[in-house]
Design a protein around this motif. Structure first.
Motif, PDB file in Angstrom:
ATOM      1  N   ALA A 156      12.637  -3.990  -6.025  1.00  0.00           N
ATOM      2  CA  ALA A 156      13.615  -3.859  -4.937  1.00  0.00           C
ATOM      3  C   ALA A 156      13.967  -2.378  -4.781  1.00  0.00           C
ATOM      4  O   ALA A 156      14.127  -1.669  -5.784  1.00  0.00           O
ATOM      5  CB  ALA A 156      14.858  -4.666  -5.252  1.00  0.00           C
ATOM      6  N   PRO A 157      14.071  -1.875  -3.542  1.00  0.00           N
ATOM      7  CA  PRO A 157      14.315  -0.449  -3.341  1.00  0.00           C
ATOM      8  C   PRO A 157      15.778  -0.034  -3.515  1.00  0.00           C
ATOM      9  O   PRO A 157      16.127   1.107  -3.223  1.00  0.00           O
ATOM     10  CB  PRO A 157      13.850  -0.232  -1.903  1.00  0.00           C
ATOM     11  CG  PRO A 157      14.081  -1.534  -1.232  1.00  0.00           C
ATOM     12  CD  PRO A 157      13.851  -2.590  -2.283  1.00  0.00           C
ATOM     13  N   LEU A 158      16.632  -0.928  -3.954  1.00  0.00           N
ATOM     14  CA  LEU A 158      17.998  -0.585  -4.330  1.00  0.00           C
ATOM     15  C   LEU A 158      18.373  -1.415  -5.535  1.00  0.00           C
ATOM     16  O   LEU A 158      17.757  -2.447  -5.819  1.00  0.00           O
ATOM     17  CB  LEU A 158      18.988  -0.779  -3.185  1.00  0.00           C
ATOM     18  CG  LEU A 158      19.267  -2.189  -2.670  1.00  0.00           C
ATOM     19  CD1 LEU A 158      20.601  -2.213  -1.941  1.00  0.00           C
ATOM     20  CD2 LEU A 158      18.181  -2.649  -1.706  1.00  0.00           C
ATOM     21  N   ALA A 159      19.353  -0.965  -6.277  1.00  0.00           N
ATOM     22  CA  ALA A 159      19.711  -1.611  -7.540  1.00  0.00           C
ATOM     23  C   ALA A 159      20.521  -2.874  -7.288  1.00  0.00           C
ATOM     24  O   ALA A 159      21.540  -2.848  -6.582  1.00  0.00           O
ATOM     25  CB  ALA A 159      20.497  -0.638  -8.411  1.00  0.00           C
ATOM     26  N   PHE A 160      20.052  -3.974  -7.843  1.00  0.00           N
ATOM     27  CA  PHE A 160      20.789  -5.241  -7.817  1.00  0.00           C
ATOM     28  C   PHE A 160      21.194  -5.606  -9.245  1.00  0.00           C
ATOM     29  O   PHE A 160      20.439  -5.337 -10.190  1.00  0.00           O
ATOM     30  CB  PHE A 160      19.919  -6.374  -7.264  1.00  0.00           C
ATOM     31  CG  PHE A 160      19.734  -6.347  -5.779  1.00  0.00           C
ATOM     32  CD1 PHE A 160      20.690  -6.906  -4.935  1.00  0.00           C
ATOM     33  CD2 PHE A 160      18.598  -5.771  -5.223  1.00  0.00           C
ATOM     34  CE1 PHE A 160      20.516  -6.894  -3.561  1.00  0.00           C
ATOM     35  CE2 PHE A 160      18.417  -5.758  -3.848  1.00  0.00           C
ATOM     36  CZ  PHE A 160      19.387  -6.312  -3.016  1.00  0.00           C
ATOM     37  N   PRO A 161      22.348  -6.224  -9.417  1.00  0.00           N
ATOM     38  CA  PRO A 161      22.663  -6.759 -10.745  1.00  0.00           C
ATOM     39  C   PRO A 161      21.685  -7.878 -11.088  1.00  0.00           C
ATOM     40  O   PRO A 161      21.134  -8.542 -10.207  1.00  0.00           O
ATOM     41  CB  PRO A 161      24.090  -7.290 -10.590  1.00  0.00           C
ATOM     42  CG  PRO A 161      24.258  -7.524  -9.122  1.00  0.00           C
ATOM     43  CD  PRO A 161      23.411  -6.509  -8.430  1.00  0.00           C
ATOM     44  N   ARG A 220       0.817  -1.217   0.000  1.00  0.00           N
ATOM     45  CA  ARG A 220       0.000   0.000   0.000  1.00  0.00           C
ATOM     46  C   ARG A 220       0.850   1.267   0.000  1.00  0.00           C
ATOM     47  O   ARG A 220       0.555   2.217  -0.703  1.00  0.00           O
ATOM     48  CB  ARG A 220      -0.927  -0.004   1.223  1.00  0.00           C
ATOM     49  CG  ARG A 220      -1.930  -1.146   1.240  1.00  0.00           C
ATOM     50  CD  ARG A 220      -2.924  -1.009   2.378  1.00  0.00           C
ATOM     51  NE  ARG A 220      -2.250  -1.009   3.675  1.00  0.00           N
ATOM     52  CZ  ARG A 220      -1.930  -2.121   4.338  1.00  0.00           C
ATOM     53  NH1 ARG A 220      -2.197  -3.310   3.796  1.00  0.00           N
ATOM     54  NH2 ARG A 220      -1.337  -2.061   5.514  1.00  0.00           N
ATOM     55  N   ARG A 221       1.914   1.277   0.793  1.00  0.00           N
ATOM     56  CA  ARG A 221       2.630   2.541   0.993  1.00  0.00           C
ATOM     57  C   ARG A 221       4.015   2.568   0.363  1.00  0.00           C
ATOM     58  O   ARG A 221       4.691   3.604   0.414  1.00  0.00           O
ATOM     59  CB  ARG A 221       2.728   2.837   2.490  1.00  0.00           C
ATOM     60  CG  ARG A 221       3.612   1.872   3.275  1.00  0.00           C
ATOM     61  CD  ARG A 221       3.554   2.145   4.761  1.00  0.00           C
ATOM     62  NE  ARG A 221       4.496   1.320   5.508  1.00  0.00           N
ATOM     63  CZ  ARG A 221       4.271   0.854   6.728  1.00  0.00           C
ATOM     64  NH1 ARG A 221       3.120   1.136   7.337  1.00  0.00           N
ATOM     65  NH2 ARG A 221       5.175   0.129   7.350  1.00  0.00           N
ATOM     66  N   GLY A 222       4.442   1.471  -0.241  1.00  0.00           N
ATOM     67  CA  GLY A 222       5.789   1.437  -0.792  1.00  0.00           C
ATOM     68  C   GLY A 222       6.824   1.331   0.320  1.00  0.00           C
ATOM     69  O   GLY A 222       6.485   1.242   1.498  1.00  0.00           O
ATOM     70  N   TRP A 223       8.108   1.364  -0.074  1.00  0.00           N
ATOM     71  CA  TRP A 223       9.143   1.300   0.946  1.00  0.00           C
ATOM     72  C   TRP A 223      10.438   1.931   0.464  1.00  0.00           C
ATOM     73  O   TRP A 223      10.712   2.028  -0.724  1.00  0.00           O
ATOM     74  CB  TRP A 223       9.404  -0.130   1.422  1.00  0.00           C
ATOM     75  CG  TRP A 223       9.674  -1.169   0.362  1.00  0.00           C
ATOM     76  CD1 TRP A 223       9.988  -0.991  -0.960  1.00  0.00           C
ATOM     77  CD2 TRP A 223       9.645  -2.584   0.574  1.00  0.00           C
ATOM     78  NE1 TRP A 223      10.152  -2.170  -1.594  1.00  0.00           N
ATOM     79  CE2 TRP A 223       9.955  -3.179  -0.691  1.00  0.00           C
ATOM     80  CE3 TRP A 223       9.410  -3.396   1.662  1.00  0.00           C
ATOM     81  CZ2 TRP A 223      10.009  -4.560  -0.857  1.00  0.00           C
ATOM     82  CZ3 TRP A 223       9.465  -4.759   1.482  1.00  0.00           C
ATOM     83  CH2 TRP A 223       9.763  -5.334   0.253  1.00  0.00           C
ATOM     84  N   SER A 224      11.191   2.374   1.441  1.00  0.00           N
ATOM     85  CA  SER A 224      12.515   2.931   1.183  1.00  0.00           C
ATOM     86  C   SER A 224      13.553   1.818   1.365  1.00  0.00           C
ATOM     87  O   SER A 224      13.239   0.714   1.820  1.00  0.00           O
ATOM     88  CB  SER A 224      12.805   4.067   2.166  1.00  0.00           C
ATOM     89  OG  SER A 224      12.876   3.556   3.494  1.00  0.00           O
ATOM     90  N   GLN A 225      14.793   2.157   1.057  1.00  0.00           N
ATOM     91  CA  GLN A 225      15.870   1.187   1.285  1.00  0.00           C
ATOM     92  C   GLN A 225      15.950   0.818   2.755  1.00  0.00           C
ATOM     93  O   GLN A 225      16.134  -0.352   3.104  1.00  0.00           O
ATOM     94  CB  GLN A 225      17.195   1.788   0.818  1.00  0.00           C
ATOM     95  CG  GLN A 225      18.407   0.904   1.101  1.00  0.00           C
ATOM     96  CD  GLN A 225      19.691   1.504   0.557  1.00  0.00           C
ATOM     97  OE1 GLN A 225      19.797   1.770  -0.623  1.00  0.00           O
ATOM     98  NE2 GLN A 225      20.660   1.740   1.442  1.00  0.00           N
ATOM     99  N   GLU A 226      15.778   1.817   3.619  1.00  0.00           N
ATOM    100  CA  GLU A 226      15.844   1.562   5.063  1.00  0.00           C
ATOM    101  C   GLU A 226      14.709   0.653   5.512  1.00  0.00           C
ATOM    102  O   GLU A 226      14.900  -0.244   6.352  1.00  0.00           O
ATOM    103  CB  GLU A 226      15.801   2.886   5.841  1.00  0.00           C
ATOM    104  CG  GLU A 226      17.042   3.741   5.711  1.00  0.00           C
ATOM    105  CD  GLU A 226      17.169   4.392   4.327  1.00  0.00           C
ATOM    106  OE1 GLU A 226      16.129   4.538   3.637  1.00  0.00           O
ATOM    107  OE2 GLU A 226      18.306   4.733   3.946  1.00  0.00           O
ATOM    108  N   ASP A 227      13.507   0.893   4.974  1.00  0.00           N
ATOM    109  CA  ASP A 227      12.364   0.035   5.321  1.00  0.00           C
ATOM    110  C   ASP A 227      12.641  -1.411   4.903  1.00  0.00           C
ATOM    111  O   ASP A 227      12.351  -2.354   5.646  1.00  0.00           O
ATOM    112  CB  ASP A 227      11.090   0.515   4.612  1.00  0.00           C
ATOM    113  CG  ASP A 227      10.619   1.872   5.100  1.00  0.00           C
ATOM    114  OD1 ASP A 227      10.910   2.215   6.260  1.00  0.00           O
ATOM    115  OD2 ASP A 227       9.962   2.577   4.316  1.00  0.00           O
ATOM    116  N   TRP A 228      13.175  -1.556   3.699  1.00  0.00           N
ATOM    117  CA  TRP A 228      13.429  -2.899   3.177  1.00  0.00           C
ATOM    118  C   TRP A 228      14.486  -3.626   4.011  1.00  0.00           C
ATOM    119  O   TRP A 228      14.322  -4.792   4.356  1.00  0.00           O
ATOM    120  CB  TRP A 228      13.872  -2.798   1.715  1.00  0.00           C
ATOM    121  CG  TRP A 228      14.176  -4.113   1.072  1.00  0.00           C
ATOM    122  CD1 TRP A 228      13.283  -4.978   0.524  1.00  0.00           C
ATOM    123  CD2 TRP A 228      15.468  -4.720   0.922  1.00  0.00           C
ATOM    124  NE1 TRP A 228      13.925  -6.096   0.030  1.00  0.00           N
ATOM    125  CE2 TRP A 228      15.271  -5.957   0.257  1.00  0.00           C
ATOM    126  CE3 TRP A 228      16.760  -4.345   1.253  1.00  0.00           C
ATOM    127  CZ2 TRP A 228      16.330  -6.814  -0.065  1.00  0.00           C
ATOM    128  CZ3 TRP A 228      17.817  -5.192   0.938  1.00  0.00           C
ATOM    129  CH2 TRP A 228      17.597  -6.414   0.295  1.00  0.00           C
TER     130      TRP A 228
END
Length: 310
Positions: free
Chosen positions: A270-275, A188-196
């Protein structure tokens, strides 16, 4: 004993029993695997002990352990068995319809859940007389040993950097996404890198002690760490665990899409870039020029390619 006399006492079946008893570390399990009665395996083991001048297996607690001499025999025995298996079939070339050699495939269940069923169906349709064994990439066995000892023809999985001492073929690349329950707040609210990073994550049990998965190896390189609260050796069971909890699974899109169609799950970026995850098949130099091995590897490539289109 003169060498020719010793050689005359050894046959291929005895070597097969030797290899199976040592790798299974149990006469009863070896009998099941060989399709033999346990007294027959025990009799063969007595002959082997006489020939070797060594007990080969000794009692250790509730189980049996191979002696040093037995461990030294595993790889040579595997080499003999594999060479015998391909001796005539590869000399003639591989004729799938009439071939009877076995195929041993070690694979992670991180793969698309349709992959192994379709691969087995393909092999049985084109090489109906060939037995097929699907082996897990388990925490107590390393794939190098499976391949080097002839216990697997190919190993299929994904690695941050595939080993340089094995032959490899690239199968496909996959985007990293997150799989969560449809009731997860992040839907519902999405997430930041910190949340993840702070969320409760579920991850596979490492394939061997000290192994780092692709996701955590990348996080290590960034100086980050996620909070893994559940590990599971059965990757195909993880989506159902995610569906009934607030756990987060981070893996390839192709795997997640299959389960999102069957369970109350949602895919999130994913809230950060992964290869991208790179999936390979690996094989040992011992089977590189095998006609049957080449046929199997081509079948694996074709099935992997077909899944990308579905």
């Amino acid at each position: 004993m003169r060498e020719p006399a010793l050689f005359d006492k050894i046959d291929l079946h005895l070597i097969r029993v030797l290899h199976t008893v040592i790798t299974e570390r149990s006469v009863s399990r070896a009998a099941l695997r060989l399709g033999m009665y346990q007294p027959a395996v025990s009799g063969a083991l007595r002959r082997l002990r006489t020939l070797a001048g060594d007990p080969l297996l000794v009692r250790s607690g509730a189980g049996m352990q191979p002696t040093d001499a037995a461990l030294a025999m595993v790889e040579p025995a595997a080499s003999i068995l594999r060479a015998a298996e391909v001796l005539f079939s590869d000399a003639r070339g591989f004729a799938p319809r009439s071939a009877t050699r076995s195929f041993r495939i070690a694979a992670s269940d991180y793969l698309d859940p349709l992959f192994l069923p379709r691969l087995v169906a393909r092999i049985k349709a084109e090489a109906p007389l060939c037995p097929v064994e699907i082996l897990p990439l388990s925490a107590d066995a390393h794939y190098h040993a499976h391949l080097a000892q002839g216990e697997a023809d190919v190993v299929i999985g994904n690695w941050p950097e595939p080993p340089g001492d094995l032959h490899l073929g690239r199968l496909f690349a996959d985007e990293v996404v997150c799989l969560v329950s449809r009731e997860h707040p992040a839907v519902r609210r999405g997430w930041s890198q910190e949340d993840w990073l702070a969320a409760e994550h579920i991850a596979p049990t490492p394939t061997h002690p000290g192994a780092r998965g692709v996701i955590d190896a990348h996080l290590d390189a960034l100086g980050l760490a996620r909070r893994i609260t559940v590990r599971c050796a059965h990757f195909s069971l993880i989506p159902a665990m995610v569906a009934g909890s607030l756990l987060v699974l981070t893996t390839g899109r192709q795997f997640c899409e299959r389960y999102a169609q069957q369970l109350p799950l949602a895919m999130l970026p994913a809230p950060l870039a992964f290869p991208r995850l790179m999936y390979y098949q690996l094989w040992h130099a011992r089977t590189h020029h095998s006609a049957a091995g080449a046929w199997l590897r081509e079948a694996i490539r074709d099935v992997a390619s077909s899944l990308r289109k579905t």
